[in-house]
Design an enzyme around this catalytic site. Structure first.
Site, mmCIF file in Angstrom:
data_model
loop_
_atom_site.group_PDB
_atom_site.id
_atom_site.type_symbol
_atom_site.label_atom_id
_atom_site.label_comp_id
_atom_site.label_asym_id
_atom_site.label_seq_id
_atom_site.Cartn_x
_atom_site.Cartn_y
_atom_site.Cartn_z
ATOM 1 N N CYS A 115 10.181 1.407 2.386
ATOM 2 C CA CYS A 115 11.052 0.406 2.710
ATOM 3 C C CYS A 115 12.417 0.836 2.795
ATOM 4 O O CYS A 115 13.382 0.208 3.326
ATOM 5 C CB CYS A 115 11.110 -0.740 1.538
ATOM 6 S SG CYS A 115 10.985 -0.009 0.022
ATOM 7 N N LYS A 153 -2.570 -8.448 -7.800
ATOM 8 C CA LYS A 153 -3.135 -8.111 -6.633
ATOM 9 C C LYS A 153 -2.436 -6.966 -5.689
ATOM 10 O O LYS A 153 -1.354 -7.052 -5.217
ATOM 11 C CB LYS A 153 -3.551 -9.317 -5.688
ATOM 12 C CG LYS A 153 -4.523 -9.307 -4.717
ATOM 13 C CD LYS A 153 -4.362 -9.937 -3.452
ATOM 14 C CE LYS A 153 -3.637 -9.170 -2.243
ATOM 15 N NZ LYS A 153 -4.337 -7.933 -1.886
ATOM 16 N N GLY A 193 6.616 -6.383 -0.474
ATOM 17 C CA GLY A 193 5.830 -6.213 1.035
ATOM 18 C C GLY A 193 6.688 -6.710 1.981
ATOM 19 O O GLY A 193 7.958 -6.620 1.718
ATOM 20 N N GLU A 252 10.628 -8.123 -3.160
ATOM 21 C CA GLU A 252 11.305 -6.691 -2.610
ATOM 22 C C GLU A 252 10.639 -6.667 -1.420
ATOM 23 O O GLU A 252 9.548 -6.480 -1.250
ATOM 24 C CB GLU A 252 10.771 -5.715 -3.625
ATOM 25 C CG GLU A 252 11.368 -5.648 -5.047
ATOM 26 C CD GLU A 252 12.802 -5.085 -5.306
ATOM 27 O OE1 GLU A 252 13.496 -4.576 -4.084
ATOM 28 O OE2 GLU A 252 13.343 -5.519 -6.262
ATOM 29 N N TRP A 281 0.824 -1.211 0.114
ATOM 30 C CA TRP A 281 0.148 -0.002 0.022
ATOM 31 C C TRP A 281 0.838 1.270 0.058
ATOM 32 O O TRP A 281 0.368 2.412 -0.248
ATOM 33 C CB TRP A 281 -0.938 0.157 1.151
ATOM 34 C CG TRP A 281 -0.232 -0.284 2.461
ATOM 35 C CD1 TRP A 281 0.049 -1.569 3.065
ATOM 36 C CD2 TRP A 281 0.455 0.730 3.262
ATOM 37 N NE1 TRP A 281 0.644 -1.402 4.186
ATOM 38 C CE2 TRP A 281 1.219 0.148 4.296
ATOM 39 C CE3 TRP A 281 0.840 2.222 3.087
ATOM 40 C CZ2 TRP A 281 1.799 0.404 5.179
ATOM 41 C CZ3 TRP A 281 1.659 2.623 4.225
ATOM 42 C CH2 TRP A 281 2.136 2.034 5.335
ATOM 43 N N ASN A 282 2.240 1.160 0.305
ATOM 44 C CA ASN A 282 2.748 2.552 0.585
ATOM 45 C C ASN A 282 3.187 3.178 -0.542
ATOM 46 O O ASN A 282 3.540 4.398 -0.473
ATOM 47 C CB ASN A 282 4.037 2.164 1.670
ATOM 48 C CG ASN A 282 5.056 1.232 0.931
ATOM 49 O OD1 ASN A 282 4.815 0.548 0.039
ATOM 50 N ND2 ASN A 282 6.328 1.287 1.380
ATOM 51 N N GLU A 310 11.957 -3.195 11.747
ATOM 52 C CA GLU A 310 11.427 -2.193 10.875
ATOM 53 C C GLU A 310 10.347 -1.348 11.628
ATOM 54 O O GLU A 310 9.821 -2.020 12.087
ATOM 55 C CB GLU A 310 11.116 -2.738 9.444
ATOM 56 C CG GLU A 310 10.748 -2.008 8.404
ATOM 57 C CD GLU A 310 10.246 -2.644 6.962
ATOM 58 O OE1 GLU A 310 9.829 -3.484 7.300
ATOM 59 O OE2 GLU A 310 10.470 -2.115 5.801
ATOM 60 N N SER A 365 -5.152 -4.331 -0.053
ATOM 61 C CA SER A 365 -6.464 -4.255 0.149
ATOM 62 C C SER A 365 -6.802 -2.855 0.445
ATOM 63 O O SER A 365 -7.920 -2.324 0.435
ATOM 64 C CB SER A 365 -7.056 -5.287 1.083
ATOM 65 O OG SER A 365 -6.803 -6.358 0.349
HETATM 66 P P1 NAP Z 1 2.510 -6.886 3.486
HETATM 67 O O1 NAP Z 1 1.629 -7.031 4.740
HETATM 68 O O2 NAP Z 1 3.379 -8.037 3.396
HETATM 69 O O3 NAP Z 1 1.559 -6.938 2.231
HETATM 70 C C1 NAP Z 1 1.861 -6.835 0.837
HETATM 71 C C2 NAP Z 1 0.847 -7.630 -0.021
HETATM 72 O O4 NAP Z 1 0.926 -8.859 0.148
HETATM 73 C C3 NAP Z 1 -0.566 -6.998 -0.027
HETATM 74 O O5 NAP Z 1 -1.002 -7.035 -1.148
HETATM 75 C C4 NAP Z 1 -1.323 -8.134 0.958
HETATM 76 O O6 NAP Z 1 -2.448 -8.215 0.901
HETATM 77 C C5 NAP Z 1 -0.445 -9.510 0.287
HETATM 78 N N1 NAP Z 1 -0.540 -10.354 1.566
HETATM 79 C C6 NAP Z 1 -0.725 -10.293 2.809
HETATM 80 N N2 NAP Z 1 -0.663 -11.342 3.399
HETATM 81 C C7 NAP Z 1 -0.639 -12.365 2.474
HETATM 82 C C8 NAP Z 1 -0.679 -13.619 2.538
HETATM 83 N N3 NAP Z 1 -0.574 -14.283 3.647
HETATM 84 N N4 NAP Z 1 -0.387 -14.354 1.524
HETATM 85 C C9 NAP Z 1 -0.362 -13.775 0.295
HETATM 86 N N5 NAP Z 1 -0.527 -12.352 0.047
HETATM 87 C C10 NAP Z 1 -0.533 -11.540 1.389
HETATM 88 O O7 NAP Z 1 3.197 -5.582 3.133
HETATM 89 P P2 NAP Z 1 2.665 -4.056 3.470
HETATM 90 O O8 NAP Z 1 1.973 -3.801 4.889
HETATM 91 O O9 NAP Z 1 1.564 -3.857 2.507
HETATM 92 O O10 NAP Z 1 3.950 -3.197 2.835
HETATM 93 C C11 NAP Z 1 4.999 -2.986 3.901
HETATM 94 C C12 NAP Z 1 6.065 -3.820 3.788
HETATM 95 O O11 NAP Z 1 6.597 -3.595 2.305
HETATM 96 C C13 NAP Z 1 7.196 -3.154 4.427
HETATM 97 O O12 NAP Z 1 7.985 -4.274 5.074
HETATM 98 C C14 NAP Z 1 8.126 -2.672 3.529
HETATM 99 O O13 NAP Z 1 9.384 -2.360 3.903
HETATM 100 C C15 NAP Z 1 7.981 -3.485 2.183
HETATM 101 N N6 NAP Z 1 8.217 -2.668 1.005
HETATM 102 C C16 NAP Z 1 9.312 -3.204 0.386
HETATM 103 C C17 NAP Z 1 9.589 -2.640 -0.764
HETATM 104 C C18 NAP Z 1 10.724 -2.837 -1.589
HETATM 105 O O14 NAP Z 1 10.978 -2.703 -2.685
HETATM 106 N N7 NAP Z 1 11.566 -3.712 -1.015
HETATM 107 C C19 NAP Z 1 8.698 -1.532 -1.295
HETATM 108 C C20 NAP Z 1 7.559 -1.053 -0.554
HETATM 109 C C21 NAP Z 1 7.255 -1.746 0.462
HETATM 110 P P3 NAP Z 1 -3.572 -7.590 1.740
HETATM 111 O O15 NAP Z 1 -3.219 -6.191 1.686
HETATM 112 O O16 NAP Z 1 -4.930 -7.917 1.139
HETATM 113 O O17 NAP Z 1 -3.312 -8.093 3.084
#
Ligand code: NAP
Length: 476
Positions: free
Chosen positions: A278, A169, A222, A244, A145-146, A379, A172
């Protein structure tokens, strides 16, 4: 609505998902909430489209990306406003994100034309050895989402350029900007099935993607926790994987640095998107001799940051994504205080204009941070800046390297020899030397260690969607 096989559609279950504005707590929209059945339909549509899509000339695939970029450019202000409404970042930052998202489309429209194979000198005069580049196949993309626009185009653009159809996907909490991006693909006339949008239950939608043998590639941005689960889930069908994941960036300031530049830079790196990026700074290491002066100048600037609804003029810090994010920040601050940290400014949740409902947190600086604190390892994903001091360069590098994460690191110095030692000593996929904002479409972005595998952006980004096919020709 979901976008499957070139059509906007409701979910099979008829269920809906509420989208909330984190600055007000109000529901701003309801969208279709898909499940496993919708995901299966999208995967099948993508699979059907694959043979025609990969056969198109690279220039023609690129032309669809160029057209989509043009459409998004025309709607950039509208899209930026939507990003701010659904995830909270200040409008100026949302505009920056939309521009970056468009840059990825433009960049990969060009890179599509530069997918070169190889001819290898053979060891026998009657043989010829060639390597052909071929698209991997149907690609599943799961995004956070970020950066709800840029994380999507950073995956779709190279995938489509390489010849891979996609099922996407988004998070949400931020489906609305994803819908806008897909409206642009639709308007650009992208052939049906080539790009599909699934909003809904992560376990059901992504579960179907992971178990399907038709999906040949998973690209995920994520958290490290979910990324590890998807790596495990991909094993049964041996998918190609790009991850990522989370980061924990150190920001090192040496006594020979331009102090004003370092202070301004760490403000941008730490507090952009309210600390929810991130690659944002998670730990600030300052050389002892300048620590007092640095802290003073830094705190003065942090106290002047304007908090509020990202749509309002002049706002620099928007809300955090939700209550859970606020609680995580509170827990890290409490742990740090119990272990001796001092709150130099901020430190608590706040309201804007006396309004209930927004998940705002004051930009916070912690002095006297130490290595045993939770914030030093986990983090933060919020507007909290812990300051640590160090005496030698060797010590700074050793403490800056994280046992788990290796995404981005920053260092400020004017010493050229030291700069090279930092570039070589820091175990991170991205290093900003006197540069707090290294991300750009033409450079590879990605992490080492548990921050991920694979790269997005640059010429490297398209390789993630390609297979090398080796052909040996004998008896010539
Ligand atoms: P997240 O909770 O891991 O969610 C990311 C995506 O995965 C969302 O679409 C989420 O769907 C889905 N998801 C969640 N649980 C899942 C499961 N059990 N099985 C399959 N898919 C699942 O991360 P976030 O809170 O959105 O984002 C923050 C994280 O992303 C931080 O750790 C940040 O560092 C990292 N990030 C990394 C980068 C990079 O390039 N390295 C860039 C941006 C962000 P729902 O929303 O429907 O739960």
């Amino acid at each position: 609505m979901l976008y499957i096989d070139g059509q906007w559609t409701h979910s099979q279950s008829g269920e809906q998902l509420e989208v909330t504005n984190p600055a007000t707590g109000e529901v701003i929209e309801k969208v279709a909430k898909g499940g496993a059945g919708d995901s299966k339909l999208a995967i099948e549509a993508a699979d059907r489209s694959f043979s025609d899509w990969k056969k198109l000339a690279a220039k023609e695939r690129g032309a669809y990306l160029v057209k989509t970029a043009e459409i998004l450019r025309g709607k950039a202000d509208e899209l930026a406003e939507l990003v701010t409404k659904e995830m909270g970042k200040p409008l100026k930052e949302s505009k920056g994100e939309v521009n970056l998202a468009i840059d990825y489309l433009d960049w990969y429209a060009e890179e599509a034309k530069r997918v070169y194979g190889e001819t290898i000198p053979a060891s026998h005069p009657s043989k010829r050895l060639h390597v052909f580049k071929e698209p991997v196949g149907v690609t599943a993309a799961v995004t956070p989402w970020n950066f709800p626009v840029a994380m999507i185009t950073r995956k779709i653009a190279p995938a489509l350029a390489a010849g891979c159809p996609v099922v996407v996907k988004p998070a949400s909490s931020t489906p609305l900007s994803a819908i806008k991006v897909f409206e642009a693909f639709h308007e650009a006339g992208l052939p049906k099935g080539v790009a599909n949008l699934l909003i809904g239950s992560a376990s059901k939608v992504v579960g179907e993607m992971m178990s399907s043998p038709k999906v040949k590639k998973i690209t995920f941005t994520g958290s490290t926790e979910v990324g590890k689960k998807l790596i495990r889930d991909s094993a049964d069908t041996v998918k190609k994987v790009s991850m990522e994941l989370g980061g924990h960036a150190p920001f090192i300031v040496f006594e020979d640095a331009d102090l004003d530049l370092a202070v301004d830079s760490v403000i941008g790196s730490k507090f952009r998107n309210a600390g929810q990026t991130c690659i944002c700074t998670n730990r600030i290491y300052v050389q002892e001799s300048i620590a007092e002066e640095f802290s003073k100048r830094f705190v003065d600037k942090v106290q002047a940051l304007a908090i509020g609804n990202g749509l309002a003029d002049g706002v620099e810090i928007g809300p955090l994504i939700d209550e859970g994010a606020v609680e995580k920040v509170e827990e890290q601050i409490q742990d740090a205080q119990e272990k001796g940290a001092v709150v130099l400014c901020g430190g608590k949740r706040t309201q804007v204009n006396g309004q209930q409902g927004g998940s705002f947190f004051e930009p916070t600086v912690l002095g006297q941070a130490t290595d045993d604190m939770v914030i030093t390892r986990e983090e933060t994903f919020g507007p909290v800046a812990p300051i640590y001091t160090f005496s030698t360069e060797e010590e700074a590098i050793e403490r800056a390297n994280h046992p788990q994460y290796g995404l981005a690191a920053y260092a400020f110095t004017k010493d050229l020899s030291r700069s090279y030692r930092l570039m070589e000593g820091l175990e991170y996929g991205i290093i900003g030397l006197n540069d707090p904002i290294p991300t750009t479409a033409q450079a590879p972005f990605g992490g080492m260690k548990e921050s991920g595998t694979g790269r997005e952006g640059g010429r490297q980004g398209i390789e993630e969607y390609l297979e090398d096919k080796f052909v040996s020709i004998g008896n010539i």
